[in-house]
Design a protein around this motif. Structure first.
Motif, PDB file in Angstrom:
ATOM      1  N   GLN A  87      56.677  21.385  45.379  1.00 43.71           N
ATOM      2  CA  GLN A  87      56.216  21.071  44.025  1.00 43.71           C
ATOM      3  C   GLN A  87      55.516  22.271  43.400  1.00 43.71           C
ATOM      4  OE1 GLN A  87      56.463  18.551  41.872  1.00 43.71           O
ATOM      5  NE2 GLN A  87      57.822  17.361  43.207  1.00 43.71           N
ATOM      6  N   GLN A  90      57.568  25.313  42.142  1.00 40.01           N
ATOM      7  CA  GLN A  90      58.313  25.146  40.887  1.00 40.01           C
ATOM      8  C   GLN A  90      57.533  25.660  39.678  1.00 40.01           C
ATOM      9  OE1 GLN A  90      59.769  21.104  40.400  1.00 40.01           O
ATOM     10  NE2 GLN A  90      60.169  20.910  42.601  1.00 40.01           N
ATOM     11  N   ARG A  91      56.254  25.973  39.866  1.00 39.15           N
ATOM     12  CA  ARG A  91      55.418  26.401  38.748  1.00 39.15           C
ATOM     13  C   ARG A  91      55.711  27.852  38.364  1.00 39.15           C
ATOM     14  NH1 ARG A  91      49.317  24.042  39.869  1.00 39.15           N
ATOM     15  NH2 ARG A  91      49.845  21.822  39.622  1.00 39.15           N
ATOM     16  N   TRP A 119      60.821  26.388  51.535  1.00 42.07           N
ATOM     17  CA  TRP A 119      59.511  26.975  51.194  1.00 42.07           C
ATOM     18  C   TRP A 119      59.125  28.117  52.130  1.00 42.07           C
ATOM     19  CZ3 TRP A 119      55.130  26.756  54.370  1.00 42.07           C
ATOM     20  CH2 TRP A 119      55.119  25.812  55.401  1.00 42.07           C
ATOM     21  N   ASP A 122      60.485  31.428  50.705  1.00 41.25           N
ATOM     22  CA  ASP A 122      60.042  31.879  49.386  1.00 41.25           C
ATOM     23  C   ASP A 122      59.081  33.061  49.546  1.00 41.25           C
ATOM     24  OD1 ASP A 122      58.417  32.007  46.860  1.00 41.25           O
ATOM     25  OD2 ASP A 122      59.718  30.310  46.334  1.00 41.25           O
TER      26      ASP A 122
END
Length: 430
Positions: A87, A90-91, A119, A122
């Motif tokens: 979550q 995604q920012r 994740w 990333d």
């Protein structure tokens, strides 16, 4: 066969080889995990669900919403099943996400059975062991399940996280608008007008050894030794907390100063008889009848609480540090008096030997032993029972000690909580 374990392992070994080596030492099969199903599914560890079993994504959205949307660097404590990490990633504003492992074995299990590669790969993600750091980082979200499941190595950071999460709740009790509090403060004004400022004591014991005596169960081991030291012509300065005063007197030990801050303290804890040579340092919430009955010298001060904001303007006095427990101002006073070293007695922050306090019956000074559902590590590295607020008090004492590196601090028992920043005094430790 699935390649999930190999994919996760490759990312971990490539990006964080030292951390990967530490995770290899864990045995995921030892984790008591079960699959729990609802509208969705999750893992349950020792009866604690890592996430919602109905809608993990919606839960992660709620968790993410507690963090500033424009934060460039965010910290997540606990690894969960990766939902919160996804979550946050995604920012658009997020440049760095540090994920702090709170339970190595649980994380080792998760990466064996669930794909976490999205994740883990990333480039904005940094993966660390929470216990490798002395303090928590802001802004953060701590996954509730892993605050419960944190392992021994990461327990100290867990305690800091819980203390931070509960800070606003813990402070709610004392407000100047509370009728009882307002009455106490009003009654204190005449005493504040004539009692000396605690600042008069600052610098009065330069370089002197100082004993700060709390009421933890380990104090009972030291009554005889403290009495012997107290009778010496040249000796340390004795400061005790209010609830230690009566047990000390019962063993023939008269402290130099007593520190008291709690409005619930009464003559039962601080009997006036025999107090002629004992100084009392207090905050204005103490009952006026108790204060007026005290026969020794009194000094008054404040703490940073907004409860005292108006009084501080009307009748300025110096402040002592209070982090939830009376031991904090007692230690702060010792340092401000110029102590060359501070030795802690009965500073257990736990219930060693299945006892709550020295010199008091179970439940006399608060919750009974059976209410102790939490734990800290003692001086032997073993878990010892405690209650939640004691862990918070321990955290704040450790922070105080870290902020005063010029003063050596010593602990006198391995039975209570391990206190970061202290050394064990070989003269007193068994």
């Amino acid at each position: 066969m699935t390649d999930i374990p190999q994919r996760n392992a490759h990312l971990l070994q490539t990006r964080w080889p030292l951390l990967f080596d530490r995770l290899q030492l864990e045995n995921p099969e030892s984790v008591p995990a079960q699959l729990v199903e609802g509208l969705g599914s999750t893992l349950s560890i020792s009866g604690v669900q890592l996430t919602s079993r109905h809608d993990r994504s919606a839960e992660a959205q709620l968790q993410a919403a507690t963090l500033p949307a424009d934060a460039q660097h965010v910290h997540v404590y606990g690894t969960g099943l990766g939902d919160l990490q996804m979550q946050l990633l995604q920012r658009p504003a997020l440049q760095r996400l540090t994920v702090h492992i709170l339970n190595s074995a649980v994380f080792a299990l998760v990466v064996q059975i669930l794909d976490q590669s999205d994740w883990l790969k990333d480039p904005r993600v940094e993966l660390v062991m929470a216990g490798d750091h002395a303090e928590i980082c802001l802004p953060f979200f701590a996954l509730p399940a892993e605050l419960v499941l944190a392992d021994d190595y990461n327990a100290r950071i867990r305690d800091r996280l819980i203390s931070e999460v509960h800070l606003a709740f813990n402070n709610r009790e004392f407000t100047a608008q509370d009728p009882e509090i307002a009455q106490r403060l009003e009654q204190a004004v005449p005493l504040l007008q004539r009692d000396p400022d605690v600042a008069q004591l600052f610098g009065s014991q330069p370089g002197r050894d100082c004993f700060v005596i709390a009421t933890g169960p380990s104090l009972e081991q030291h009554f005889a030794g403290l009495k012997r030291v107290r009778e010496q012509a040249v000796r340390p300065f004795f400061i005790c907390v209010d609830t230690a005063y009566r047990p000390l007197l019962a063993h023939g030990i008269v402290p130099d100063l007593v520190v008291s801050i709690d409005q619930r303290i009464s003559e039962r804890h601080l009997p006036a008889a025999g107090s002629e040579q004992v100084g009392l340092v207090y905050l204005p919430l103490l009952a006026r009848t108790l204060l007026e009955s005290w026969r020794g010298p009194r000094h008054v001060g404040y703490c940073a609480s907004p409860v005292y904001a108006q009084l501080r303007e009307q009748l300025p006095k110096a402040s002592l540090y209070v982090g939830g427990s009376v031991i904090h101002p007692a230690v702060d006073l010792a340092v401000k008096m110029g102590a060359g070293r501070v030795t802690l007695f009965g500073a257990d922050f736990a219930f060693p030997g299945d006892k709550t306090h020295a010199g008091w019956n179970d439940g006399d000074l608060g919750p009974q032993l059976q209410a102790a559902k939490h734990w800290v590590l003692d001086g032997h590295g073993q878990r010892v029972r405690t209650q939640l607020n004691f862990r918070s008090y321990l955290v704040e004492l450790e922070r105080f000690i870290a902020g005063h590196p010029q003063v050596p601090f010593f602990n006198t028992s391995r039975a209570g909580a391990m206190i970061a920043g202290t050394r064990f005094d070989p003269e007193w430790c068994q």
